[in-house]
Design an enzyme around this catalytic site. Structure first.
Site, short mmCIF file in Angstrom:
data_model
loop_
_atom_site.label_atom_id
_atom_site.label_comp_id
_atom_site.label_asym_id
_atom_site.label_seq_id
_atom_site.Cartn_x
_atom_site.Cartn_y
_atom_site.Cartn_z
N GLU A 63 0.87 -1.17 0.00
CA GLU A 63 0.00 0.00 0.00
C GLU A 63 0.91 1.22 0.00
O GLU A 63 1.60 1.50 0.98
CB GLU A 63 -0.91 0.00 1.23
CG GLU A 63 -1.90 -1.14 1.26
CD GLU A 63 -3.04 -0.96 0.28
OE1 GLU A 63 -3.11 0.10 -0.39
OE2 GLU A 63 -3.85 -1.87 0.16
N CYS A 111 -1.71 9.24 2.49
CA CYS A 111 -1.56 8.78 1.11
C CYS A 111 -2.74 9.21 0.24
O CYS A 111 -2.60 9.34 -0.99
CB CYS A 111 -1.41 7.26 1.08
SG CYS A 111 -2.78 6.35 1.82
N PHE A 165 3.29 15.03 0.12
CA PHE A 165 3.15 14.56 1.50
C PHE A 165 3.29 15.72 2.47
O PHE A 165 3.98 15.64 3.50
CB PHE A 165 4.13 13.43 1.82
CG PHE A 165 3.47 12.30 2.57
CD1 PHE A 165 2.48 11.54 1.98
CD2 PHE A 165 3.85 11.98 3.87
CE1 PHE A 165 1.85 10.51 2.66
CE2 PHE A 165 3.23 10.95 4.56
CZ PHE A 165 2.24 10.20 3.95
#
Length: 491
Positions: free
Chosen positions: A258, A292, A388
């Site tokens: 992931e 994410c 991010f």
């Protein structure tokens, strides 16, 4: 049921300088100081694992796995449910340290705690579901496909949503009869493993079924390559995920990855602009953009773009930023100086390449202001890279097909939001965007314990966590045939 809070949640003396390695104990890798990002001070000290610690844990976990698998499913389920109850009543004791370690605002901690509790209960519920299939066969033979555990599952979890992203693998892996070696990020070891371990131990999980060993790259690679570990569940950056996938495949291990995302919200010209700005701000700036599923790009229909940009920029300028442990703020600190410098360099490089800074773009300490960039084009860092951080790029379009093409113009494929009053238009888009999740009239950030969560492309290798997907990830098929008499073959 006990009504006390486990000491390892309420009192750091249970684990200070230690890790969960055959009980709370010191590690061969020494100690690691966890730094509170808001203040720069040492918050607590944890044990740090090296490859020797990983090897010993994997060996012990493998030896313990057959007995755990043979434990009645009702008992395994009951342990997970008790752990969920313990976490539920431990929230007040856990929350202050969780906030300080992760830099999370309190509502984010509440959400993540609720998600982790739900994941434990959902994992327990797996065990009353069918464990296999009755397959077609001849009249005198029974053919069964059943799901069996892998053995030892290695879990590598990141810093950004540490409790949820550890629990979503640890809980179903344990429920389905595996033992687990968890390597949380050393920056968020308390939230990413110690509170979960304390709850499971208090709930009756047998010794050696779970190890929690924070460590660096050497510990992670040791876990991925250890011969006693049969499966790896990794959540983290795409670059690190490529390395994990390479190593796991070389050792013929099941691996679920992931990874990152470059997620878009598509805002059509019939959207309510105030609601759209609210959705985008939440998707962009929740937990400082360190998710994410963060909205990295906002695709806005050209006819409404300027009015939308004004509303979003105004909202960004007024969102309070500060220490979530001491003030009522919307954004806390980013995790460390390295990440802050990367965020800032992406913003500066993008502006230098021709983009316009409409809000933010500045910082103090580790507190980066919510940032809005416009005139962003392909080839600019903020368009192409996962930031991010609390930064979003505005890109305009004219037609539905142009919006779809822009959304798909990335190697990632995790999440997409579509804001429009036309469900016909929304479904047209949803069937054509290349993402693992599409949220119509919602933003890009969302997870629930019972849904298969995952992405496409550089966002993952097609594996999923959650709900029915947990059967696929944390068990494997075994085929059994049964007949009354042995067959006499012509040889």
């Amino acid at each position: 049921m006990t009504t006390t809070v486990p000491s390892a949640i309420a009192d750091s003396r249970a684990w200070e300088g230690k890790a969960l390695s055959h009980g709370w104990s010191e590690t061969a890798g020494g100690r690691h100081d966890v730094i509170e990002p808001a203040t720069g001070k040492v918050l607590h000290t944890v044990g740090l694992a090296n490859p020797q610690d990983i090897a010993e844990a994997a060996k012990r976990a493998k030896a313990a796995q057959p007995k755990w698998e043979a434990t009645p499913f009702e008992e395994r389920a009951a342990i997970l449910r008790r752990a969920a109850d313990i976490l539920e009543r431990s929230g007040d004791a856990m929350k202050p340290r969780f906030i300080r370690e992760t830099g999370s605002v309190p509502p984010k901690v509440d959400f993540e705690l609720g998600l982790g509790i739900g994941m434990l209960r959902e994992a327990a519920a797996l065990l009353t579901q069918p464990h296999g299939l009755l397959l077609p066969s001849t009249a005198n033979r029974m053919s069964i496909g059943r799901r069996v555990p892998h053995g030892v599952v290695g879990v590598i979890a990141p810093f950004n949503a540490p409790m949820a992203l550890s629990t979503r693998a640890v809980a179903p892996a344990l429920a389905l009869g595996n033992t687990v070696v968890l390597k949380p990020d050393p920056q968020t070891t308390y939230a990413g493993g110690y509170v979960l371990a304390a709850a499971l131990l208090e709930a009756g999980l047998p010794e050696d079924c779970l190890y929690v060993l924070p460590g660096g790259v050497d510990a992670g690679e040791a876990l991925v390559t250890d011969p006693n570990v049969s499966m790896i569940s990794f959540t983290g950056s795409t670059n690190a995920g490529r390395r994990v996938g390479e190593l796991a495949s070389r050792h013929l291990k099941r691996v679920t990855l992931e990874l990152g995302g470059k997620n878009s919200i598509i805002v059509f010209d019939d959207a309510d602009l105030d609601v759209a700005a609210s959705n985008v701000a939440w998707g962009c700036y929740l937990h400082q953009g360190q998710i994410c599923m963060t909205t990295g790009r906002v695709l806005v229909q050209k006819s409404i773009a300027e009015e939308f940009i004004k509303r979003l920029a105004e909202k960004a300028e007024h969102l309070p930023v500060g220490d979530p442990a001491t003030a009522h703020v919307a954004l806390g600190p980013v995790i460390n100086q390295r990440q802050l410098q990367r965020i800032d360099s992406i913003v500066k490089d993008t502006v230098a390449a021709g983009a316009t800074l409409r809000a933010g773009g500045s910082y103090e300490g580790l507190f980066y202001r919510p940032t809005v960039l416009t005139d962003v084009k392909p080839g600019m860092r903020a368009y192409d890279e996962e930031v991010f951080g609390p930064v979003t790029s505005i890109v305009t379009f004219e037609t539905e097909d142009e919006a779809i093409a822009l959304n798909n113009d990335t190697e990632y494929g995790l999440s997409c939001g579509v804001l429009t009053k036309s469900l016909e238009r929304a479904m047209y888009v949803a069937h054509r965007v290349k993402t693992g999740k599409v949220h119509i009239n919602d933003q890009t950030v969302g997870d629930e314990p019972w849904v298969p969560f995952g992405g496409m492309g550089a966002s993952g290798n097609g594996g999923r966590h959650g709900g029915p997907a947990n059967w696929e990830e944390f068990t494997q098929w075994q085929w059994i045939t049964i007949q009354d008499k042995a067959t006499a073959y012509p040889f």
